[in-house]
Design an enzyme around this catalytic site. Structure first.
Site, mmCIF file in Angstrom:
data_model
loop_
_atom_site.group_PDB
_atom_site.id
_atom_site.type_symbol
_atom_site.label_atom_id
_atom_site.label_comp_id
_atom_site.label_asym_id
_atom_site.label_seq_id
_atom_site.Cartn_x
_atom_site.Cartn_y
_atom_site.Cartn_z
ATOM 1 N N TYR A 26 -3.792 -0.606 -5.218
ATOM 2 C CA TYR A 26 -2.696 -0.985 -4.937
ATOM 3 C C TYR A 26 -2.087 -0.879 -3.319
ATOM 4 C CZ TYR A 26 2.204 1.154 -4.007
ATOM 5 O OH TYR A 26 3.794 0.979 -3.581
ATOM 6 N N THR A 80 6.549 2.633 3.018
ATOM 7 C CA THR A 80 4.884 2.299 2.051
ATOM 8 C C THR A 80 5.762 3.333 0.965
ATOM 9 O OG1 THR A 80 3.824 3.614 3.238
ATOM 10 C CG2 THR A 80 3.506 2.407 3.789
ATOM 11 N N SER A 108 10.530 5.985 2.391
ATOM 12 C CA SER A 108 10.931 4.687 1.821
ATOM 13 C C SER A 108 11.005 5.711 -0.023
ATOM 14 C CB SER A 108 9.346 4.472 0.670
ATOM 15 O OG SER A 108 9.379 3.994 -0.450
ATOM 16 N N GLN A 129 13.982 3.719 4.147
ATOM 17 C CA GLN A 129 14.639 2.904 3.564
ATOM 18 C C GLN A 129 14.940 2.316 2.303
ATOM 19 O OE1 GLN A 129 12.120 1.992 0.899
ATOM 20 N NE2 GLN A 129 12.871 -0.013 0.598
ATOM 21 N N TYR A 131 16.016 0.371 -1.264
ATOM 22 C CA TYR A 131 16.166 -0.010 -2.215
ATOM 23 C C TYR A 131 17.709 -0.721 -2.942
ATOM 24 C CZ TYR A 131 10.888 -2.034 -2.062
ATOM 25 O OH TYR A 131 10.208 -2.165 -1.484
ATOM 26 N N LYS A 228 15.236 -5.885 6.295
ATOM 27 C CA LYS A 228 13.390 -5.582 6.714
ATOM 28 C C LYS A 228 13.126 -6.859 6.107
ATOM 29 C CE LYS A 228 9.910 -2.760 5.682
ATOM 30 N NZ LYS A 228 8.967 -3.251 4.287
ATOM 31 N N SER A 250 9.327 -8.946 8.875
ATOM 32 C CA SER A 250 8.086 -8.231 8.679
ATOM 33 C C SER A 250 8.137 -9.306 7.165
ATOM 34 C CB SER A 250 8.382 -7.629 7.824
ATOM 35 O OG SER A 250 7.856 -6.490 6.685
ATOM 36 N N ARG A 255 2.927 -8.299 0.851
ATOM 37 C CA ARG A 255 2.657 -8.602 -0.596
ATOM 38 C C ARG A 255 3.973 -9.251 -2.152
ATOM 39 N NH1 ARG A 255 0.274 -3.308 -1.008
ATOM 40 N NH2 ARG A 255 1.625 -1.865 -2.166
ATOM 41 N N ASP A 283 6.768 -5.787 11.761
ATOM 42 C CA ASP A 283 5.693 -5.198 11.164
ATOM 43 C C ASP A 283 4.630 -6.072 10.263
ATOM 44 O OD1 ASP A 283 6.188 -5.481 8.660
ATOM 45 O OD2 ASP A 283 7.326 -3.626 8.323
ATOM 46 N N GLY A 285 0.095 -6.276 9.834
ATOM 47 C CA GLY A 285 -1.150 -6.429 10.050
ATOM 48 C C GLY A 285 -1.456 -5.870 11.624
ATOM 49 N N GLY A 306 1.978 -0.072 8.355
ATOM 50 C CA GLY A 306 2.261 0.353 6.749
ATOM 51 C C GLY A 306 0.618 0.659 6.283
HETATM 52 C C1 LIG Z 1 1.509 0.430 -0.464
HETATM 53 C C2 LIG Z 1 2.232 0.178 0.369
HETATM 54 C C3 LIG Z 1 3.572 -0.120 -0.854
HETATM 55 C C4 LIG Z 1 5.017 -0.204 0.423
HETATM 56 N N1 LIG Z 1 6.154 0.080 -0.138
HETATM 57 C C5 LIG Z 1 6.960 -0.380 0.876
HETATM 58 C C6 LIG Z 1 8.114 -0.281 0.329
HETATM 59 O O1 LIG Z 1 8.167 1.197 -0.936
HETATM 60 N N2 LIG Z 1 9.482 -0.278 0.922
HETATM 61 C C7 LIG Z 1 9.458 -0.860 2.002
HETATM 62 O O2 LIG Z 1 10.374 -1.626 2.192
HETATM 63 N N3 LIG Z 1 8.178 -1.815 2.249
HETATM 64 C C8 LIG Z 1 7.023 -1.080 1.412
HETATM 65 N N4 LIG Z 1 6.198 -1.559 2.039
HETATM 66 C C9 LIG Z 1 5.944 -2.322 3.139
HETATM 67 C C10 LIG Z 1 5.573 -2.260 4.356
HETATM 68 O O3 LIG Z 1 6.956 -1.169 4.407
HETATM 69 C C11 LIG Z 1 5.385 -3.073 5.726
HETATM 70 O O4 LIG Z 1 5.820 -3.932 6.102
HETATM 71 C C12 LIG Z 1 3.540 -3.760 5.510
HETATM 72 O O5 LIG Z 1 2.674 -1.763 5.132
HETATM 73 C C13 LIG Z 1 3.210 -3.509 6.883
HETATM 74 O O6 LIG Z 1 2.346 -4.972 6.632
HETATM 75 P P1 LIG Z 1 0.399 -3.369 7.244
HETATM 76 O O7 LIG Z 1 0.282 -2.463 6.102
HETATM 77 O O8 LIG Z 1 -0.440 -4.780 7.888
HETATM 78 O O9 LIG Z 1 0.946 -2.736 8.177
HETATM 79 C C14 LIG Z 1 4.476 -1.480 1.456
HETATM 80 C C15 LIG Z 1 3.103 -1.135 1.957
HETATM 81 C C16 LIG Z 1 2.143 -1.031 1.619
HETATM 82 C C17 LIG Z 1 1.204 -1.766 1.580
HETATM 83 C C1 LIG Z 2 7.537 4.091 -13.493
HETATM 84 C C2 LIG Z 2 8.163 3.767 -11.977
HETATM 85 C C3 LIG Z 2 7.346 2.487 -10.902
HETATM 86 C C4 LIG Z 2 8.117 3.318 -9.819
HETATM 87 C C5 LIG Z 2 7.555 1.302 -9.241
HETATM 88 C C6 LIG Z 2 8.002 1.884 -7.807
HETATM 89 C C7 LIG Z 2 7.647 0.343 -7.231
HETATM 90 C C8 LIG Z 2 7.086 0.573 -5.731
HETATM 91 C C9 LIG Z 2 7.343 -0.518 -5.466
HETATM 92 C C10 LIG Z 2 6.800 -0.880 -3.316
HETATM 93 C C11 LIG Z 2 6.476 -1.202 -2.418
HETATM 94 O O1 LIG Z 2 7.974 -2.038 -2.048
HETATM 95 C C12 LIG Z 2 5.003 -2.179 -2.531
HETATM 96 O O2 LIG Z 2 4.916 -3.043 -2.179
HETATM 97 O O3 LIG Z 2 4.088 -1.650 -3.102
#
Ligand SMILES: Cc1cc2nc3c(=O)[nH]c(=O)nc-3n(C[C@H](O)[C@H](O)[C@H](O)COP(=O)(O)O)c2cc1C
Ligand SMILES: CCCCCCCCCCC(=O)C(=O)O
Length: 363
Positions: A26, A80, A108, A129, A131, A228, A250, A255, A283, A285, A306
């Site tokens: 994940y 994150t 997050s 942050q 959503y 973002k 970003s 993802r 952000d 890399g 991240g």
């Molecule tokens: C495991 C994971 C969870 C993330 N969750 C969020 C999140 O909850 N909200 C969000 O705006 N971006 C989320 N991101 C994106 C990061 O804020 C960021 O844009 C990204 O990780 C930057 O790239 P890097 O991992 O190469 O540093 C997530 C990224 C990862 C890897």
């Molecule tokens: C049943 C609860 C599920 C919670 C889901 C949360 C979604 C997380 C997304 C975070 C994110 O942005 C990411 O890239 O991963």
């Protein structure tokens, strides 16, 4: 005895060993073919330096200010999700590490520790942050809570009307805990044969969110708002037009939309589009101090990190996150010295060369 990591990348292997496969996948994964995931790294390899020599670099100052807040280096903790999947102390450990490095953590929306727990864990500047869910009242409630607990800015994520297709999560039938910030506000039963993250997001995220809604967002908070997920000059101009206070270049760590451009490859056009009217953050890399320098030279005010942070957390808890940020800062400091830039303001566009510029120089 296990050796201490000397570079940020080494935390990933430690995290892989520490975590159940489902959680490691994940954290590390990108969307679909993971083309953009690789591009986010490769884009940095295409930029080289144009260092200056015989500059007095006997004293290097990495500090800078962002939205009026002084930080020790322009290296922030990106938002994150779900840090308790990495470590039992979750976001509280991450926040303490960021605080001890004198930098800003962006908490997050999908954290495991609550807005209040993170605020109480240490005294530091932090952003929240957001959503935006179909249930707009939830955004309003969480933003109010963040504001009440001293968060200094809202980072609204604009690139996730739906969650990207992360195939490892689908294969692993990824299950995530309920989100504690939402307790008492929202109960969603998720049934999914694949990733329950994707199922949850498709039930909750407001996929009708548009630029028009930024007026509503501004009406529910007096905090500065950063958007973002900007990857084009056009969207950067819209962000400024609707009165947002900052732009974050970003692609969500690759993802969301696979084959979106590497964040670094579009940074300069976004910087040109906003023409200094609001700060541009970056952000995607960042794994080296040289990467931080390159992003700053192309016009970013600061970068966010991240995965390395989450891997540091999984490997060694709070201390691991602290080491990740420290290593990046130390590498940045050395890069500045070797490139002839004693201060952040001294880093300029002329200190780096893009691939096109290099090719043109052969003609
Ligand atoms: C495991 C994971 C969870 C993330 N969750 C969020 C999140 O909850 N909200 C969000 O705006 N971006 C989320 N991101 C994106 C990061 O804020 C960021 O844009 C990204 O990780 C930057 O790239 P890097 O991992 O190469 O540093 C997530 C990224 C990862 C890897
Ligand atoms: C049943 C609860 C599920 C919670 C889901 C949360 C979604 C997380 C997304 C975070 C994110 O942005 C990411 O890239 O991963």
């Amino acid at each position: 005895m296990e050796q201490e990591p000397v570079k940020v990348e080494e935390f990933e292997e430690l995290a892989r060993r520490a975590l159940p496969k489902m959680y490691y996948d994940y954290f590390r994964g990108g969307a679909e073919d993971q083309f953009t995931l690789k591009e986010n790294i490769r884009a940095f390899q295409r930029i080289t330096f144009q260092p200056r020599i015989l500059v007095d670099v006997s004293s290097i100052n990495t500090s800078t200010s962002l939205l009026g807040h002084m930080i020790e280096a322009p290296i922030l903790v990106a938002p994150t999700g779900m840090h308790r999947l990495a470590h039992p102390e979750g976001e509280v450990a991450t926040a303490r590490a960021a605080a001890s490095c004198n930098t800003i953590m962006v908490l997050s929306f999908t954290s495991n520790c609550t807005i209040e727990e993170v605020a109480a864990s240490c005294d530091a500047v932090r952003f929240f942050q957001l959503y935006v869910y179909k249930r707009r009242d939830i955004a309003a409630e969480l933003v109010k809570r963040a504001e009440r607990h001293g968060y200094k800015a809202v980072v609204v994520t604009g690139d996730a009307p739906k969650l990207g297709r992360r195939e490892a999560d689908i294969k692993n039938k990824m299950v995530a805990p309920r989100l504690r910030n939402l307790e008492g506000l929202l109960s969603v039963e998720v049934e999914s044969g694949g990733s329950n993250l994707q199922a949850f997001a498709s039930q909750t995220h407001d996929d009708s969110l548009s630029w028009k809604d930024m007026a509503w967002l501004k009406s529910i908070t007096s905090l500065p708002i950063l958007i973002k997920g900007v990857l084009t000059a056009e969207d950067a101009r819209k962000a400024v037009e609707v009165g947002l206070n900052g732009v974050i270049v970003s692609n969500h760590g690759a993802r969301q939309l696979d084959y979106a451009p590497a964040s670094l490859s579009v940074l300069e056009e976004v910087v040109e589009a906003v023409a200094g009217s609001v700060p541009v953050l970056f952000d995607g890399g960042i794994r080296r101090g040289t990467d931080v320098f390159k992003a700053l030279a192309l016009g970013a005010k600061a970068v966010m990190v991240g995965r390395p942070v989450v891997f540091g957390l999984a490997a060694k808890g709070e201390q691991g996150v602290r080491r990740v940020v420290e290593i990046l800062k130390d590498e940045l400091e050395l890069t500045m010295a070797l490139a002839g830039c004693p201060t952040i303001d001294a880093i300029s566009r002329s200190h780096v060369r893009t691939e096109q510029e290099r090719l043109r120089s052969f003609m």
